[in-house]
Design an enzyme around this catalytic site. Structure first.
Site, PDB file in Angstrom:
ATOM      1  N   VAL A 109    -103.499 -71.349 -29.148  1.00 51.35           N
ATOM      2  CA  VAL A 109    -104.718 -71.121 -29.918  1.00 51.35           C
ATOM      3  C   VAL A 109    -105.802 -70.540 -29.024  1.00 51.35           C
ATOM      4  O   VAL A 109    -105.778 -70.681 -27.803  1.00 51.35           O
ATOM      5  CB  VAL A 109    -105.220 -72.428 -30.584  1.00 51.35           C
ATOM      6  CG1 VAL A 109    -104.127 -73.077 -31.405  1.00 51.35           C
ATOM      7  CG2 VAL A 109    -105.738 -73.413 -29.546  1.00 51.35           C
ATOM      8  N   SER A 110    -106.768 -69.873 -29.656  1.00 53.19           N
ATOM      9  CA  SER A 110    -107.947 -69.340 -28.989  1.00 53.19           C
ATOM     10  C   SER A 110    -107.553 -68.426 -27.825  1.00 53.19           C
ATOM     11  O   SER A 110    -106.790 -67.486 -28.004  1.00 53.19           O
ATOM     12  CB  SER A 110    -108.854 -70.496 -28.540  1.00 53.19           C
ATOM     13  OG  SER A 110    -110.127 -70.019 -28.157  1.00 53.19           O
ATOM     14  N   ASN A 111    -108.050 -68.695 -26.604  1.00 51.01           N
ATOM     15  CA  ASN A 111    -107.681 -67.855 -25.468  1.00 51.01           C
ATOM     16  C   ASN A 111    -106.182 -67.883 -25.224  1.00 51.01           C
ATOM     17  O   ASN A 111    -105.588 -66.884 -24.815  1.00 51.01           O
ATOM     18  CB  ASN A 111    -108.408 -68.317 -24.207  1.00 51.01           C
ATOM     19  CG  ASN A 111    -109.865 -67.913 -24.186  1.00 51.01           C
ATOM     20  OD1 ASN A 111    -110.346 -67.250 -25.105  1.00 51.01           O
ATOM     21  ND2 ASN A 111    -110.578 -68.306 -23.145  1.00 51.01           N
TER      22      ASN A 111
END
Length: 702
Positions: free
Chosen positions: A295-297
């Site tokens: 998730v995300s980065n």
């Protein structure tokens, strides 16, 4: 063709996993037994076996109950925690940072270690951890492979779990880690060259790979590129400062995030073959299902890995709220419902985040935000007014009073920078949590490959007291930093210091800008960062000069190095993103990436984009009243994304079309989430829910 490419990889990297001795791709009946350690590994590889009773891979022996407990594990000696104690606390904090474990929020019902298992979710197995480096860099990157005892050698699978944010190697333990381990897959992690590495410039203390501290000349997560003399001179001028790996490694680690993930996969194959491989039973990319995830980065890193995967290591992609900075493609606009088309999408993370850092503090005082945003009281009203006054005096907002100026600041964010109105009520708590401020400082340094000694925009890192005055990092705080840090200060008791503040160096929230002589959250420093991101003076619009121009040019080059191409090489892929994401605005990340991918891959694209209503970036906030009653956990849909990609790869099930997912918030945080709140991603969505690229418009339903 795929087999020939894989064989070339094996020969080039020294994987030595299977026989590849003829040009037509046929296998060798007696593959060699060699399994050399990949050449990118630096130093020793630590191997630990966990019994699943006293300790385990997923919960560090705490089980689902322990992870859900608000009481964190403690150290037997606060000044000298053991590696196992640091690991346990790191897993506890990293898990809870991304998942809402509060009662009624879905933990234990829709997700969590025990869901689908019926136990505490403690998973026995083996853990391999080491440092690695990408070609051309000597900055240590942590890599780890976890192999559960449930791993099936006859049907091998692997999930990538690069850390979210700037977290350490356990940063995706509760997301990709949980799903993969419960599935019986090997999970490969990396801190992506960011992680928790801190360097105390006064004492020369740094963290070993296990988080314990050392001042010795031995492998550590990070030390600043300074001689002892340079370090002493800097500390004499700026005492008690710390360097941090993501910000100060001079490596722009994000440029290599895709390579970090690909190398983690190679390391995973090495670990699997050390564990199980033999002449007759090698585990290779040819016989293993590999899903790039996180998730995300971490999600953005897996997307970049898929784009760069010329050797076919990755079979599919399933990511949530990925931090992707897509190449700007002006051939299409983004239109939500009947709203005005957005043509200036795909702005860089640094541009829109520094804009949030500059304007959000004032926007928090806009009447519609002030009176409705949850947890907005965490932002001092006087500071909000001071920020508005400073912006007004610099000609950056208009209005006869604070309410009008704050309303204009919100307009600038929504209209001028393309930030969705759906995120407006969540933005104040992110500002109070210093999200945009921390990203702005760290990424400006990283993109520009600046060192701690450069003190970009007069900013540095140090521990502070309650008044924001610089103090030495406490021994206990430093000893625990590996386990409590999120890798991007403010964190672990370390704050952003405005060295050029009026009076004395002060923590950014309490600092007085020299241009205003007001406590305006160090607006001068934040405007400096915004100017570097824009490549021009944020106040006058004039070109930057001197060292500022040089640094801005380096930052612009660093941003180009991290741009995503949109080419997923035809791999089945799923993005899930919350429309109310207040950290990675969807008009600059997931939405334009999907549009770019449709342009680049056309009919060959297997990417699906699911935009979830009433969902945002940090599910952990859903435990608070005013947030949990309005929003649902995106984490639930991330696990659905993994399930969908798994079914596509194993059973050939078609991925559902790109769509808006219409959830129903609880309305009252005291009411537990139910299935009725969380509709499934529809196999055949209604026409009015479809997300489509039509000619030059990416059309998003309301």
């Amino acid at each position: 063709m795929k087999r020939i490419m894989i064989c070339a990889l094996i020969g080039a990297t020294g994987l030595g996993l299977s026989g590849c001795n003829d040009s037509n791709g046929s296998s060798n009946d007696n593959p060699p037994a060699t399994n050399p350690i990949p050449g990118f590994i630096q130093g020793d590889i630590q191997h630990t076996q966990y019994d699943g009773v006293t300790d385990d891979l997923l919960t560090a022996g705490m089980g689902a109950t322990g992870l859900g407990s608000p009481t964190a594990p403690t150290f037997s000696d606060a000044l000298n925690p053991s590696p196992s104690e640091l690991r346990r606390l790191a897993i506890y904090n990293n898990y809870r940072a991304l998942v809402d474990t509060s009662a009624g929020g879905g933990y234990g019902e829709f997700f969590g270690p025990s869901v689908g298992i019926g136990t505490e979710g403690m998973i026995p197995g083996h853990e391999y951890i080491a440092f690695m480096a990408v070609p051309g860099s000597d900055v240590p990157v942590t890599v780890m492979a976890q192999i559960p005892d449930s791993f099936d050698q006859s049907s091998p699978c692997m999930i990538t779990a690069p850390s979210s944010g700037s977290r350490g190697v356990y940063g995706a333990i509760g997301t990709a880690g949980e799903w993969g381990l419960k599935k019986g897959c090997a999970v490969v992690y990396t801190d992506k060259g960011s992680g928790t590495g801190s360097h105390n410039l006064k004492s020369n203390t740094a963290q070993r790979i296990d988080g314990t501290l050392t001042t010795g000349d031995e492998p550590v997560q990070f030390r600043a590129d300074l001689t002892d003399t340079e370090r002493g001179d800097f500390s004499a001028l700026w005492p008690d400062r710390l360097a941090w790996k993501h910000a100060h490694s001079k490596a722009n680690p994000e440029a290599d995030w895709g390579q970090h993930v690909l190398q983690s996969i190679e390391f995973g194959f090495w670990a699997l073959n050390k564990q199980f491989g033999s002449d007759s039973n090698a585990i290779t990319p040819l016989n293993t299902l590999v899903i790039a995830s996180s998730v995300s980065n971490g999600g953005g890193s897996s997307v970049r890995a898929a784009e760069q995967d010329i050797n076919g290591l990755i079979d599919g992609v399933a990511v949530s709220e990925p931090n992707v900075n897509p190449v700007m493609d002006t051939s299409f606009t983004i239109v939500q419902g009947t709203s005005t088309a957005i043509s200036e999408h795909s702005r860089s993370l640094l541009e829109y985040t520094t804009a949030l850092a500059v304007y959000q503090g004032c926007a928090n005082q806009a009447p519609v935000i002030r009176d409705n945003a949850p947890l907005n009281a965490l932002n001092a009203e006087q500071v909000r007014e001071n920020i508005c006054n400073s912006l007004f005096n610099k000609g950056l907002v208009t209005g006869a009073d604070t309410d009008a100026r704050a309303t204009d600041a919100q307009r600038i964010l929504n209209q001028d920078f393309g930030i969705q109105p759906e995120q407006n009520l969540l933005a104040p708590v992110h500002f109070a949590s210093k999200v945009a401020q921390s990203i702005s400082m760290t990424y400006a340094n990283a993109y520009g490959r600046a060192g701690v000694e450069d003190r970009v925009c007069g900013l540095s890192f140090a521990a502070t007291d309650s008044a924001g005055t610089v103090t030495p990092f406490t021994d206990a705080g430093e000893a625990a930093a590996f386990a409590v840090s999120n890798g991007i200060p403010p964190t672990a008791g370390v704050d952003i210091i405005y060295d050029d503040a009026e009076g004395q160096p002060t923590a950014l929230p309490a600092s007085v800008s020299p241009s205003s002589s007001q406590i305006d959250y160090g607006l001068d420093a934040l405007l400096c960062l915004h100017s570097l991101a824009l490549g021009r003076d944020a106040i006058t619009g004039d070109a930057l000069t001197g060292a500022d121009a040089t640094l801005a040019s380096a930052i612009a080059e660093g941003i180009e190095d991290i741009r995503a191409t949109g080419n997923l090489r035809g791999k089945p892929a799923v993005f899930v993103t919350g429309r109310a994401d207040a950290i990675l605005p969807i008009n600059h990340a997931s939405r334009p990436y999907y549009g770019l991918n449709q342009r680049v891959e056309g009919t060959a694209s297997q990417l699906r984009y699911y935009e979830v209503l009433n969902a945002h970036h940090l599910d952990i906030l859903n435990q608070f009243a005013g947030i949990g009653d309005r929003y649902v956990p995106l984490h639930h849909y991330y696990f659905q994304a993994l399930d969908l990609v798994w079914e596509r790869l194993t059973n050939g099930t078609e991925l559902p079309p790109s769509q808006v997912v219409r959830t129903t918030p609880r309305g009252d945080i005291a009411t537990p989430l139910a299935e009725s709140n969380l509709p499934e991603i529809a196999a055949q969505p209604a026409d009015g829910d479809l997300i489509l690229l039509v000619d030059s418009e990416l059309r998003i339903p309301e």
